[in-house]
Scaffold this motif. Sequence first.
Motif, short mmCIF file in Angstrom:
data_model
loop_
_atom_site.label_atom_id
_atom_site.label_comp_id
_atom_site.label_asym_id
_atom_site.label_seq_id
_atom_site.Cartn_x
_atom_site.Cartn_y
_atom_site.Cartn_z
N VAL A 34 0.88 -0.95 -0.04
CA VAL A 34 0.21 -0.29 0.09
C VAL A 34 1.52 1.32 -0.30
CG1 VAL A 34 -2.00 1.37 1.69
CG2 VAL A 34 -1.66 -1.11 1.54
N ILE A 35 0.92 1.93 -0.66
CA ILE A 35 1.00 4.05 -1.08
C ILE A 35 0.42 4.72 -0.61
CG2 ILE A 35 2.53 3.05 -2.11
CD1 ILE A 35 1.75 4.79 -4.30
N LYS A 36 0.84 5.45 0.75
CA LYS A 36 -0.16 6.11 1.34
C LYS A 36 0.42 7.18 0.64
CE LYS A 36 -2.12 8.53 5.70
NZ LYS A 36 -1.80 8.73 6.90
N MET A 37 -0.91 8.54 -0.08
CA MET A 37 -0.47 9.73 -0.83
C MET A 37 -1.64 10.31 -0.88
SD MET A 37 0.71 8.24 -4.38
CE MET A 37 1.71 9.52 -4.86
N ALA A 38 -1.87 10.80 0.80
CA ALA A 38 -3.33 11.11 1.44
C ALA A 38 -3.15 12.38 2.63
CB ALA A 38 -4.00 9.78 1.70
N SER A 39 -2.20 12.44 3.20
CA SER A 39 -1.98 12.83 3.84
C SER A 39 -0.74 14.64 4.39
CB SER A 39 -1.66 11.74 5.41
OG SER A 39 -3.11 11.48 5.84
N ASN A 40 0.12 14.18 2.84
CA ASN A 40 1.01 14.90 2.58
C ASN A 40 2.38 14.76 3.77
OD1 ASN A 40 -1.02 16.21 1.36
ND2 ASN A 40 -1.80 18.33 2.76
N GLU A 41 2.15 13.64 4.19
CA GLU A 41 3.27 13.17 5.03
C GLU A 41 5.06 13.52 3.92
OE1 GLU A 41 0.61 10.56 7.72
OE2 GLU A 41 1.36 9.80 5.65
N ASN A 42 6.19 12.99 4.83
CA ASN A 42 7.29 13.23 3.48
C ASN A 42 7.49 11.93 3.26
OD1 ASN A 42 10.08 13.43 2.47
ND2 ASN A 42 10.98 14.94 4.40
N PRO A 43 7.81 11.70 1.99
CA PRO A 43 7.58 10.26 1.68
C PRO A 43 9.14 9.69 2.04
CG PRO A 43 7.73 11.62 -0.31
CD PRO A 43 7.60 12.51 1.26
N TYR A 44 10.07 10.43 2.48
CA TYR A 44 11.74 10.42 2.38
C TYR A 44 11.92 10.31 3.78
CZ TYR A 44 11.22 11.81 -2.55
OH TYR A 44 11.10 11.60 -3.68
N GLY A 45 10.49 10.16 5.01
CA GLY A 45 11.29 9.89 5.95
C GLY A 45 11.44 11.27 7.17
N SER A 46 12.21 11.49 8.23
CA SER A 46 13.09 12.58 8.62
C SER A 46 14.45 12.21 8.90
CB SER A 46 12.36 12.05 10.03
OG SER A 46 13.05 11.00 10.95
N ARG A 342 -6.17 14.98 -4.35
CA ARG A 342 -5.51 15.67 -3.55
C ARG A 342 -4.86 14.91 -3.50
NH1 ARG A 342 -4.84 17.59 2.19
NH2 ARG A 342 -4.50 15.65 2.73
N VAL A 343 -2.88 14.70 -4.61
CA VAL A 343 -2.26 14.01 -3.94
C VAL A 343 -1.13 14.29 -3.21
CG1 VAL A 343 -1.41 12.41 -5.62
CG2 VAL A 343 -3.37 12.75 -6.10
N THR A 344 -0.96 13.45 -2.18
CA THR A 344 0.38 13.66 -1.82
C THR A 344 1.51 13.31 -2.69
OG1 THR A 344 0.15 13.64 -0.04
CG2 THR A 344 2.14 13.26 0.27
N ILE A 345 2.39 14.33 -3.08
CA ILE A 345 3.70 13.90 -3.95
C ILE A 345 4.34 12.64 -3.51
CG2 ILE A 345 5.56 14.91 -5.37
CD1 ILE A 345 4.13 17.54 -5.10
N GLY A 346 5.17 11.78 -3.81
CA GLY A 346 5.65 11.04 -3.39
C GLY A 346 6.83 10.24 -3.97
N THR A 347 7.99 9.24 -3.54
CA THR A 347 9.21 8.89 -4.14
C THR A 347 8.53 8.92 -5.69
OG1 THR A 347 8.64 6.74 -4.02
CG2 THR A 347 9.49 7.99 -2.42
#
Length: 371
Positions: A34-46, A342-347
């Motif tokens: 599953v890929i989550k592109m919904a909550s505008n989280e940073n796909p590269y972690g921290s 609305r789509v969060t930009i992922g990797t």
Amino acid sequence: MSTVKPRKQMEQIAMYAPGKPVEELQRELGITHVIKMASNENPYGSSPLAQQAVQNEIKNTHYYPEITAPVLAEKLAAHLNIDKNRLIFGNGSDEIIRLLTRTYIEENDEVIMASVTFPRYKTNVIIDGGVPVEVEMKEGTHDLQAMRAAITDKTKMIFVCNPNNPTGTIVGAKELLEFIESVPAHIVVVVDEAYYEYVHTDDYLETLDYMEQYPNLISLRTFSKIYGLASLRVGYGIMHPDIAGELLKNKDPFNVNRFAQVAALASLDDEEFMNNTKTWNDAGRRYLEDECQKRELPSFPSHTNFIMVDTKRPAEKVYNELLKRGVIIRPGHMMGYPTMIRVTIGTEDENHLFIKALDEVLQLQEVTERG
């Protein structure tokens, strides 16, 4: 059924609906990828520095955190070149919004905001007895001229989300400054800049440069987005020290936990992580915008880590079909845009998987519509 009645304001409030968690979709559909592109989280972690700081802090779990995060305040103030007394930290910038309405909004005070923007403004205004005044947007962007015209003798506060969530748009520097200048000094102007690190134009107002000139101006920022500390919940507000002092009276004592404080502190040392995130996000945004343009799917010009795209089909159906393919996005029908998502930009891989899944969904719906 409980006979205990809540305050009347609660009748207008619904529970906040976040993006569907990965684990929930995995349980529901029995799928693993599953890929989550919904909550505008940073796909590269921290930042690795932040992660190490949290590990090091585990030994202090039994201690309460410092109430005002003084070490973080000192470092962030130096980073931003501001007086540390202008800073207040919250359990996410959501808490700062709540502190502002709780501190300044009285019964029937009016608060102006865009019609499609971050929903916590409206929620907190209603809970504290105020009246949200929602001004229609213009092509997905704040209509500042109309917002200025909406000011009355009951207006107490104005929210400007810049860049705006969920549309990703910004208002130009000159336009925003003229708006701030035009607002009477007794009205609080809150510019929510949660995504400001992602902005890719010079036509963006650096609000910190105008704090001294406009004591009613407040900027909200966060470590949740580009710094990737969403789960730790640490946001901050920049404002006149007198306003910060009033908010501190209302703040819960230990609102920003020890792990959040040390992670935010360490994140400020990792400029490389932030710069890489921005570079990769810019590339991902251009890819998604180009692919949508090829498919004649218009999108709002985004200055964030997400884009809002018009699928020209019912957003809820597109959302549900994407879920079946293990892709979580946010449908626009709940935000006033019935055919947009609305789509969060992922990797890079996530972005390609999203486009592939979107193609399948759009083709499926074309077949269905043809009967």
